[in-house]
Design a protein around this motif. Structure first.
Motif, PDB file in Angstrom:
ATOM      1  N   VAL A 138       7.898   2.261   7.988  1.00 17.65           N
ATOM      2  CA  VAL A 138       7.359   1.267   7.044  1.00 17.65           C
ATOM      3  C   VAL A 138       6.040   1.756   6.443  1.00 17.65           C
ATOM      4  CG1 VAL A 138       6.014  -0.117   8.695  1.00 17.65           C
ATOM      5  CG2 VAL A 138       7.101  -1.240   6.737  1.00 17.65           C
ATOM      6  N   GLU A 139       5.406   2.734   7.101  1.00 12.56           N
ATOM      7  CA  GLU A 139       4.148   3.288   6.596  1.00 12.56           C
ATOM      8  C   GLU A 139       4.376   4.344   5.512  1.00 12.56           C
ATOM      9  OE1 GLU A 139       1.878   2.964  10.922  1.00 12.56           O
ATOM     10  OE2 GLU A 139       2.842   4.815  10.320  1.00 12.56           O
ATOM     11  N   TYR A 263       5.917  -8.048   7.494  1.00 14.34           N
ATOM     12  CA  TYR A 263       7.064  -7.454   8.179  1.00 14.34           C
ATOM     13  C   TYR A 263       8.116  -8.532   8.424  1.00 14.34           C
ATOM     14  CZ  TYR A 263       3.346  -4.133   8.857  1.00 14.34           C
ATOM     15  OH  TYR A 263       2.311  -3.283   8.625  1.00 14.34           O
ATOM     16  N   ASP A 274       7.844  -3.869  -2.307  1.00 13.56           N
ATOM     17  CA  ASP A 274       6.662  -3.216  -1.746  1.00 13.56           C
ATOM     18  C   ASP A 274       6.135  -3.967  -0.539  1.00 13.56           C
ATOM     19  OD1 ASP A 274       6.682  -1.224  -3.575  1.00 13.56           O
ATOM     20  OD2 ASP A 274       5.236  -2.151  -4.932  1.00 13.56           O
ATOM     21  N   ARG A 277       0.541  -4.266   0.883  1.00 16.28           N
ATOM     22  CA  ARG A 277      -0.632  -3.405   0.696  1.00 16.28           C
ATOM     23  C   ARG A 277      -0.300  -1.987   0.224  1.00 16.28           C
ATOM     24  NH1 ARG A 277      -3.324  -3.409   5.923  1.00 16.28           N
ATOM     25  NH2 ARG A 277      -1.387  -4.182   6.765  1.00 16.28           N
ATOM     26  N   TRP A 278       0.972  -1.631   0.159  1.00 16.06           N
ATOM     27  CA  TRP A 278       1.285  -0.310  -0.395  1.00 16.06           C
ATOM     28  C   TRP A 278       2.698  -0.299  -0.971  1.00 16.06           C
ATOM     29  CZ3 TRP A 278       0.233  -0.799   4.949  1.00 16.06           C
ATOM     30  CH2 TRP A 278       1.341  -0.707   5.786  1.00 16.06           C
ATOM     31  N   SER A 279       2.942   0.710  -1.800  1.00 15.10           N
ATOM     32  CA  SER A 279       4.243   0.832  -2.441  1.00 15.10           C
ATOM     33  C   SER A 279       5.257   1.427  -1.471  1.00 15.10           C
ATOM     34  CB  SER A 279       4.110   1.738  -3.667  1.00 15.10           C
ATOM     35  OG  SER A 279       5.390   2.154  -4.094  1.00 15.10           O
TER      36      SER A 279
END
Lengths: 320, 216
Positions: A138-139, A263, A274, A277-279
């Motif tokens: 997921v990161e 999540y 997205d 906090r991130w794409s």
């Protein structure tokens, strides 16, 4: 005396030369590290030799990808396994003393067969298969890992769940004395828990992994047994499983409970939705040079053909 | 040698070299000379430069409170260098992100730009970090003695943005972690103490001034 027929040569045994050299250097580095007690993250990632047991009779699988695999070193030194600490190198550094065996797994809930089994007893009825899967965290990073595992569908069928069983819930080991990360109760609500719908759990892609690279599962990867669902983000792959329950209601999912806005229960890989906090549109494939560009993330991590039908009519933006 | 010259010719070069060590270690670790950056070197570089950036923000902001508490007035002579190193580490953090993570170094501008703009405008924590970089850039450009003289009173006003940089840095860190504040909470605590002392001293000074004015 039983003479085992040598298994066919597995794709993971035909390792690219680069990886092969990496592995040799890595093993050599490990033996030096043992002597000098150096604590560099990559060096301490070496799993003690006696635990690097070769697994026998592994079949290959049509579900395996032929993409370049990550080195053994990458796979075992860069992990999210918060039971051993929240840093990427913590699992490799802090799991050296962890001896997973003996290990017991409890199967309970709405099933005809239930009980508590020794690890060997639990995995004995099934064939071992090598599954070379993409793993998308997921990161927004990914690896290609040659897992050795058991079809989860076979396991589920073995215990004969009743019609009341709508989900399979998993629970990981809770033992703060052996898992230092669990002493920090602020990290997560221990023990780690995850779940799948019965349809997801019986999809042919889902496995319980007991090894990588033809060897017993190393500690940083969730020894001795962990879930692998390659179309979902990595955090669904619960490690160190001690309980499998057939349940009626949607089970507890640790990350969903910890941060529900970020999540979800499904956690399917989806480049269009997205993270707040991130794409999620692209990912960094581990093992490339620092000048390697990010690669596009695929819907369901490239496993649409096998799993897309599971989510027909479900709004994947809302059910992330 | 008097103290001023001792600081200038001995201590400043030593502190300068010490401040460079973390950056040198990133490069030598990347090349496997001193260690390793692990399986994800781009992320490791981002983290290392980012961590040192926030440490330097705290170090630079600690100079004045430490000087007042200890009476070591020579500390003030290191303030500009520490501020410039803060700018350096924030800039390196930004450049690793832009050039290597987003890939501007090896990809065409029109491929990279949309994602960069999206990140800068839509991901709040990146917007916050970028704002800190802009403030630090303005402070770095105006950090020379000549600029200070030319700007007069407005120089001090601009350089008060160091406090904003501290706030933005902590906030940026707090919001980027996977879950919870993590180590960011320690930096938030340090920042709160450093600002708390300043506020306390400011309040004390004002009280004194008020007392002087009132005819006992």
């Amino acid at each position: 005396m039983l003479i085992k027929r040598p298994a066919d040569i597995l794709p993971s045994e035909i390792t690219s030369k680069d990886n092969y050299l990496n592995r040799r250097d890595f093993i050599r580095a490990g033996s030096i590290a043992g002597g000098l007690a150096m604590a560099g993250p990559a060096l301490s990632a070496v799993v003690p030799d006696q635990r690097r047991a070769k697994l026998a009779d592994i079949r290959s699988s049509e579900f395996s990808t032929d993409e370049t695999m990550n080195s053994y070193e990458d796979v075992t030194s860069y992990n999210n396994y918060w039971e051993f600490g929240a840093g990427k190198f913590d699992p490799a550094e802090n799991s050296g003393d962890f001896d997973p065996l003996p290990w017991k797994i409890t199967v309970d809930g709405h099933a005809e067969k239930t009980g508590t089994f020794d690890f060997d007893e639990f995995i004995k009825p099934y064939d071992l298969e090598e599954r070379i899967y993409r793993m998308r965290c997921v990161e927004a990073w990914s690896m290609v890992i040659p897992w050795v595992g058991i079809s989860l569908a076979d396991i589920v069928k073995h215990y004969k769940p009743t019609s009341k069983a709508k989900y399979v819930a998993f629970q990981a080991l809770h033992d703060p004395t052996r898992m230092p990360g669990q002493r920090n109760t602020r990290l997560l609500d221990w023990p780690y828990r995850e779940g799948l719908t019965i349809a997801e759990a019986t999809n042919p892609l889902a496995i319980l992994a007991v090894g990588v690279y033809g060897e017993a599962l190393p500690n940083p990867n969730g020894a001795p047994i962990r879930l692998v669902t390659p179309w979902k983000y990595g955090f669904k792959g619960i490690k160190g499983i001690v309980r499998m329950s057939f349940v009626e209601k949607k089970p507890h999912s640790s990350w969903q409970r910890a941060q529900p806005s970020e999540y979800g229960f499904y956690a399917n890989v989806n480049p269009e939705v997205d993270h707040p906090r991130w794409s999620q549109a692209t990912e960094r494939r581990i093992g490339g040079s620092v000048f390697a560009p990010r690669i596009p993330t695929q819907m369901f991590n490239g496993y649409s053909e096998q799993v897309a039908h599971l989510y027909d009519g479900i709004n994947l933006r809302r059910n992330y | 040698m008097d103290t001023v010259r001792q600081i200038r010719f001995i201590w400043k070069p030593i502190v300068f070299l010490l401040c460079l060590v973390p950056a040198v270690l990133v490069i030598t670790d990347l090349n496997g000379i001193t260690g390793t950056l692990g399986a994800n070197p781009v992320e490791a570089m981002l983290d290392r430069f980012g961590n040192w950036a926030i440490r330097f923000i705290m170090i630079a902001l600690a100079v004045t409170p430490l000087r007042k508490l200890t009476g070591w007035n020579w500390l003030a002579r290191f303030r500009r260098m520490l501020g410039l190193f803060t700018f350096f580490y924030v800039l390196m953090h930004f450049l690793v992100w832009l050039m290597l993570d987003r890939g501007l170094y090896f990809s065409a501008l029109d491929e990279v730009l949309p994602a960069v703009v999206e990140d800068l405008t839509e991901r709040t924590f990146i917007t916050l970090g970028f704002a800190a970089l802009l403030l630090l850039t303005a402070m770095a450009i105006t950090s020379t003695a000549g600029m200070r003289r030319r700007m007069g009173r407005s120089w001090q006003k601009l350089h008060y943005s160091a406090y904003a940089v501290g706030l933005l840095g902590v906030w940026h860190y707090w919001w980027q972690v996977k879950k919870g504040p993590d180590d960011a909470i320690y930096y938030a605590a340090i920042f709160a103490v450093l600002m708390g002392l300043r506020i306390f001293w400011y309040w004390q000074k004002r009280q004194k001034r008020l007392h002087k004015k009132s005819p006992a």
